[in-house]
Design a protein around this motif. Sequence first.
Motif, PDB file in Angstrom:
ATOM      1  N   LYS A 162      19.227   2.241   2.210  1.00  0.00           N
ATOM      2  CA  LYS A 162      20.274   2.261   1.194  1.00  0.00           C
ATOM      3  C   LYS A 162      20.041   1.179   0.131  1.00  0.00           C
ATOM      4  CE  LYS A 162      23.680   4.630   3.865  1.00  0.00           C
ATOM      5  NZ  LYS A 162      22.894   5.798   4.007  1.00  0.00           N
ATOM      6  N   ARG A 163      18.849   1.215  -0.453  1.00  0.00           N
ATOM      7  CA  ARG A 163      18.474   0.281  -1.514  1.00  0.00           C
ATOM      8  C   ARG A 163      18.171   1.054  -2.781  1.00  0.00           C
ATOM      9  NH1 ARG A 163      19.210  -5.081   0.208  1.00  0.00           N
ATOM     10  NH2 ARG A 163      19.096  -4.993   2.456  1.00  0.00           N
ATOM     11  N   ARG A 164      18.341   0.372  -3.916  1.00  0.00           N
ATOM     12  CA  ARG A 164      18.042   0.987  -5.210  1.00  0.00           C
ATOM     13  C   ARG A 164      16.603   0.696  -5.584  1.00  0.00           C
ATOM     14  NH1 ARG A 164      22.453  -1.256  -9.193  1.00  0.00           N
ATOM     15  NH2 ARG A 164      21.128  -2.990  -8.684  1.00  0.00           N
ATOM     16  N   GLY A 165      15.978   1.649  -6.212  1.00  0.00           N
ATOM     17  CA  GLY A 165      14.616   1.452  -6.691  1.00  0.00           C
ATOM     18  C   GLY A 165      14.033   2.759  -7.187  1.00  0.00           C
ATOM     19  N   ASP A 166      13.159   2.645  -8.167  1.00  0.00           N
ATOM     20  CA  ASP A 166      12.467   3.810  -8.698  1.00  0.00           C
ATOM     21  C   ASP A 166      11.105   3.944  -8.020  1.00  0.00           C
ATOM     22  OD1 ASP A 166      13.547   2.962 -12.037  1.00  0.00           O
ATOM     23  OD2 ASP A 166      14.514   4.249 -10.546  1.00  0.00           O
ATOM     24  N   PHE A 167      10.493   5.088  -8.238  1.00  0.00           N
ATOM     25  CA  PHE A 167       9.160   5.315  -7.676  1.00  0.00           C
ATOM     26  C   PHE A 167       8.167   4.306  -8.248  1.00  0.00           C
ATOM     27  CE2 PHE A 167       4.989   7.389  -7.604  1.00  0.00           C
ATOM     28  CZ  PHE A 167       4.886   7.654  -6.254  1.00  0.00           C
ATOM     29  N   LEU A 168       8.321   3.958  -9.533  1.00  0.00           N
ATOM     30  CA  LEU A 168       7.412   2.998 -10.152  1.00  0.00           C
ATOM     31  C   LEU A 168       7.497   1.635  -9.470  1.00  0.00           C
ATOM     32  CD1 LEU A 168       5.448   2.222 -12.414  1.00  0.00           C
ATOM     33  CD2 LEU A 168       7.433   1.692 -13.828  1.00  0.00           C
ATOM     34  N   HIS A 169       8.718   1.201  -9.145  1.00  0.00           N
ATOM     35  CA  HIS A 169       8.879  -0.092  -8.474  1.00  0.00           C
ATOM     36  C   HIS A 169       8.234  -0.082  -7.084  1.00  0.00           C
ATOM     37  CE1 HIS A 169      12.598  -0.233 -11.164  1.00  0.00           C
ATOM     38  NE2 HIS A 169      11.693  -1.055 -11.693  1.00  0.00           N
ATOM     39  N   ILE A 170       8.486   0.976  -6.347  1.00  0.00           N
ATOM     40  CA  ILE A 170       7.940   1.040  -4.989  1.00  0.00           C
ATOM     41  C   ILE A 170       6.424   1.287  -5.034  1.00  0.00           C
ATOM     42  CG2 ILE A 170       8.283   3.477  -4.456  1.00  0.00           C
ATOM     43  CD1 ILE A 170       9.209   0.624  -2.145  1.00  0.00           C
ATOM     44  N   TRP A 171       5.928   1.927  -6.099  1.00  0.00           N
ATOM     45  CA  TRP A 171       4.488   2.115  -6.250  1.00  0.00           C
ATOM     46  C   TRP A 171       3.803   0.768  -6.437  1.00  0.00           C
ATOM     47  CZ3 TRP A 171       0.129   1.450  -9.136  1.00  0.00           C
ATOM     48  CH2 TRP A 171      -0.940   2.300  -8.868  1.00  0.00           C
ATOM     49  N   ARG A 172       4.402  -0.073  -7.258  1.00  0.00           N
ATOM     50  CA  ARG A 172       3.842  -1.418  -7.461  1.00  0.00           C
ATOM     51  C   ARG A 172       3.915  -2.230  -6.163  1.00  0.00           C
ATOM     52  NH1 ARG A 172       6.758  -2.520 -13.224  1.00  0.00           N
ATOM     53  NH2 ARG A 172       5.363  -1.227 -14.475  1.00  0.00           N
ATOM     54  N   THR A 173       5.002  -2.101  -5.452  1.00  0.00           N
ATOM     55  CA  THR A 173       5.128  -2.788  -4.170  1.00  0.00           C
ATOM     56  C   THR A 173       4.070  -2.288  -3.198  1.00  0.00           C
ATOM     57  OG1 THR A 173       7.495  -3.073  -4.520  1.00  0.00           O
ATOM     58  CG2 THR A 173       6.709  -3.270  -2.264  1.00  0.00           C
ATOM     59  N   SER A 174       3.838  -0.992  -3.190  1.00  0.00           N
ATOM     60  CA  SER A 174       2.833  -0.409  -2.307  1.00  0.00           C
ATOM     61  C   SER A 174       1.431  -0.890  -2.680  1.00  0.00           C
ATOM     62  CB  SER A 174       2.901   1.113  -2.374  1.00  0.00           C
ATOM     63  OG  SER A 174       1.920   1.705  -1.589  1.00  0.00           O
ATOM     64  N   ALA A 175       1.173  -1.033  -3.969  1.00  0.00           N
ATOM     65  CA  ALA A 175      -0.142  -1.514  -4.408  1.00  0.00           C
ATOM     66  C   ALA A 175      -0.377  -2.953  -3.951  1.00  0.00           C
ATOM     67  CB  ALA A 175      -0.253  -1.415  -5.928  1.00  0.00           C
ATOM     68  N   ILE A 176       0.655  -3.780  -4.034  1.00  0.00           N
ATOM     69  CA  ILE A 176       0.520  -5.165  -3.589  1.00  0.00           C
ATOM     70  C   ILE A 176       0.427  -5.224  -2.066  1.00  0.00           C
ATOM     71  CG2 ILE A 176       1.718  -7.385  -3.485  1.00  0.00           C
ATOM     72  CD1 ILE A 176       2.815  -6.686  -6.304  1.00  0.00           C
ATOM     73  N   ALA A 177       1.205  -4.390  -1.395  1.00  0.00           N
ATOM     74  CA  ALA A 177       1.208  -4.383   0.065  1.00  0.00           C
ATOM     75  C   ALA A 177      -0.098  -3.851   0.645  1.00  0.00           C
ATOM     76  CB  ALA A 177       2.377  -3.552   0.580  1.00  0.00           C
ATOM     77  N   LEU A 178      -0.931  -3.222  -0.165  1.00  0.00           N
ATOM     78  CA  LEU A 178      -2.203  -2.674   0.311  1.00  0.00           C
ATOM     79  C   LEU A 178      -3.271  -3.751   0.485  1.00  0.00           C
ATOM     80  CD1 LEU A 178      -3.849  -0.108   0.982  1.00  0.00           C
ATOM     81  CD2 LEU A 178      -4.438   0.004  -1.420  1.00  0.00           C
ATOM     82  N   THR A 179      -3.044  -4.944  -0.039  1.00  0.00           N
ATOM     83  CA  THR A 179      -4.078  -5.982  -0.027  1.00  0.00           C
ATOM     84  C   THR A 179      -4.536  -6.327   1.391  1.00  0.00           C
ATOM     85  OG1 THR A 179      -3.147  -6.893  -2.050  1.00  0.00           O
ATOM     86  CG2 THR A 179      -4.653  -8.289  -0.808  1.00  0.00           C
ATOM     87  N   VAL A 180      -3.609  -6.684   2.263  1.00  0.00           N
ATOM     88  CA  VAL A 180      -3.986  -7.074   3.632  1.00  0.00           C
ATOM     89  C   VAL A 180      -4.564  -5.891   4.417  1.00  0.00           C
ATOM     90  CG1 VAL A 180      -3.102  -7.948   5.828  1.00  0.00           C
ATOM     91  CG2 VAL A 180      -2.414  -9.029   3.691  1.00  0.00           C
ATOM     92  N   PRO A 181      -3.945  -4.695   4.385  1.00  0.00           N
ATOM     93  CA  PRO A 181      -4.577  -3.575   5.095  1.00  0.00           C
ATOM     94  C   PRO A 181      -5.978  -3.234   4.568  1.00  0.00           C
ATOM     95  CG  PRO A 181      -2.305  -3.053   4.651  1.00  0.00           C
ATOM     96  CD  PRO A 181      -2.595  -4.328   3.922  1.00  0.00           C
ATOM     97  N   PHE A 182      -6.187  -3.402   3.279  1.00  0.00           N
ATOM     98  CA  PHE A 182      -7.505  -3.128   2.715  1.00  0.00           C
ATOM     99  C   PHE A 182      -8.541  -4.121   3.235  1.00  0.00           C
ATOM    100  CE2 PHE A 182     -10.671  -3.244  -0.760  1.00  0.00           C
ATOM    101  CZ  PHE A 182     -11.040  -1.912  -0.728  1.00  0.00           C
TER     102      PHE A 182
END
Length: 115
Positions: A55-75
């Motif tokens: 139940k949080r607010r956010g657009d796909f663009l915001h979560i896309w950027r978050t996903s891109a940053i969150a990919l660093t350690v798994p990569f």
Amino acid sequence: TLFDRSPELIEHGKIIGWLIYPIAFLLQLLISTFYIFIRISLFAYAGTIILNVMKRRGDFLHIWRTSAIALTVPFLLTIAFDLLPGMKGYSTLITSIIHLTYIALAVKYYPKQPR
């Protein structure tokens, strides 16, 4: 073989032989980049589902950027797992769970939806 029977083909191979490595490098770069963008987009879609569940607010663009940053350690872990022969089968599963965990932890800082 075919190359031994055709002198024209041998000559053609000598002429364009130096082009093989730069073209292969560019194709590998293109394919790898495309794979990373697809992975970020798929996890961003999963992140929008996490946004709705939490139940949080956010657009796909915001979560896309978050996903891109969150990919660093798994990569980086994927690179490390490639060096370990026993982890090749599990590396995608482990890095995907870590990626989703990072996204879920980041979503906690998104603003709450109005009631």
